[in-house]
Enzyme design. Structure first.
Site, PDB file in Angstrom:
ATOM      1  N   LYS A  71       0.571  -1.419  -0.233  1.00 47.70           N
ATOM      2  CA  LYS A  71      -0.291  -0.081  -0.142  1.00 47.70           C
ATOM      3  C   LYS A  71       0.938   1.000  -0.505  1.00 47.70           C
ATOM      4  O   LYS A  71       0.631   2.164  -0.485  1.00 47.70           O
ATOM      5  CB  LYS A  71      -1.083   0.061   1.157  1.00 47.70           C
ATOM      6  CG  LYS A  71      -2.270  -0.856   0.889  1.00 47.70           C
ATOM      7  CD  LYS A  71      -3.039  -0.988   2.013  1.00 47.70           C
ATOM      8  CE  LYS A  71      -3.926  -0.431   2.422  1.00 47.70           C
ATOM      9  NZ  LYS A  71      -5.744  -0.839   3.411  1.00 47.70           N
ATOM     10  N   ASP A 107     -10.571   3.892   2.302  1.00 50.60           N
ATOM     11  CA  ASP A 107     -10.288   3.545   3.312  1.00 50.60           C
ATOM     12  C   ASP A 107     -11.311   4.262   4.002  1.00 50.60           C
ATOM     13  O   ASP A 107     -12.426   3.792   5.099  1.00 50.60           O
ATOM     14  CB  ASP A 107      -9.026   3.177   4.316  1.00 50.60           C
ATOM     15  CG  ASP A 107      -8.515   1.808   3.384  1.00 50.60           C
ATOM     16  OD1 ASP A 107      -8.414   0.621   3.321  1.00 50.60           O
ATOM     17  OD2 ASP A 107      -7.007   1.579   2.998  1.00 50.60           O
TER      18      ASP A 107
END
Ligand code: ATR
Length: 279
Positions: A71, A107
């Site tokens: 990520k 997210d």
């Protein structure tokens, strides 16, 4: 599912990736919407990540989700980053555009949409939020709460320097609380979020007295294994509304699915049951 020669491809890249619930989650939506496509697990070692990402674009994939450990590494490889990926410092969704690798982070959106769906009456602006932890999940939660207008975010982390650094990145409006004073920080709070690994399967439980927390406060978790760690059970027992971490996972997946497959899917009780293996 049988993919035709023109079927749309996407997947999740991680190392390891076998534990990921994303193939089951996206597979449910592909079936539900009768889409000619597939979403596959892609185990990729860290050193192979840049080459594999570019190869997927060349192979005609529409995009991928990224999980640990890719990520942060993706920040360097993407041609563009959306505002959330820049603020959070991580990419969880890749869209292959016209010769470009677009990095996004969904997210924060997933966290706040899960709260809104589960507790529609809750308002970020109504009072202080207490966030425990200072890792990647905490950055997404703090970004979401800032965007939603939370007036005061109280951040407590075992390692104070990490909390201070996160607070600086998202200043103003984020204050650092000593880890040992976390219970007192619950006074007047409108929201409590645990983003630490405490309470996760195989970890120690979160040690936190909830006495100072108003009964009207919402209590949220970012981990979903177990689905109801002691924090959520204790919060429910004293009358607080709770939001579990599985909902955040399901909601963060929606924008990626929409970008790749062209349908904006919904998070429903049937999806939750399917992802949990109950249906
Ligand atoms: P993620 O990116 O998923 O948020 P992470 O960066 O590993 O994961 O963060 C884990 C969080 O759990 C951190 O806030 C960590 O605190 P430190 O920054 O002090 O490491 C917290 N954490 C893990 N084990 C802990 C423990 N035993 N007590 C208190 N906090 C703990």
């Amino acid at each position: 599912m049988i993919l035709s020669g023109t079927g749309i491809l996407a997947g999740v890249m991680g190392w390891p990736v076998s534990h990921s619930k994303s193939p089951r989650l996206h597979g449910y939506w592909l079936d539900l919407h009768k889409i000619d496509g597939a979403y596959v697990p892609l185990p990729v070692r860290p050193e192979a990540f840049p080459g594999c990402l570019r190869a997927l674009a060349a192979l005609g994939f529409r995009g991928v989700n990224l999980t640990v450990p890719h990520k942060v590494a993706a920040l360097e490889i993407c041609d563009t980053l959306d505002a959330a990926a820049q603020a959070i410092g991580a990419v969880n969704t890749i869209v292959f555009g016209e010769g470009r690798i677009e990095g996004r982070n969904t997210d924060a959106q997933g966290f706040i949409e899960n709260l809104r769906q589960t507790a529609p009456e809750w308002r970020a602006k109504a009072g202080p939020a207490v966030v425990l932890g200072a890792g990647g999940a905490a950055r997404a939660v703090v970004h979401a709460l800032r965007e939603a207008g939370a007036p005061d975010i109280r951040l407590a982390n075992r390692t104070k320097d990490r909390a201070a650094s996160l607070a600086r990145d998202f200043a103003p409006g984020v204050s650092v609380v000593e880890w040992r004073n976390r219970a007192a920080a619950l006074q007047d709070a409108n929201l409590l979020v645990n983003t630490t690994s405490l309470g996760m399967a195989g970890q120690e439980p979160l040690d936190l007295a909830l006495d100072a927390l108003p009964a009207s406060a919402l209590v949220a978790e970012t981990v979903y294994s177990p689905l109801a760690p002691s924090l959520l059970r204790e919060a429910r027992a004293r009358g607080n509304r709770t939001v579990d971490g599985l909902g955040m996972l399901l909601h963060q997946a929606r924008p990626g699915f929409a970008a790749w497959f062209g349908v904006t899917p919904e998070v429903t009780p049937a999806l939750r049951a399917f992802v949990l293996g109950q249906a």
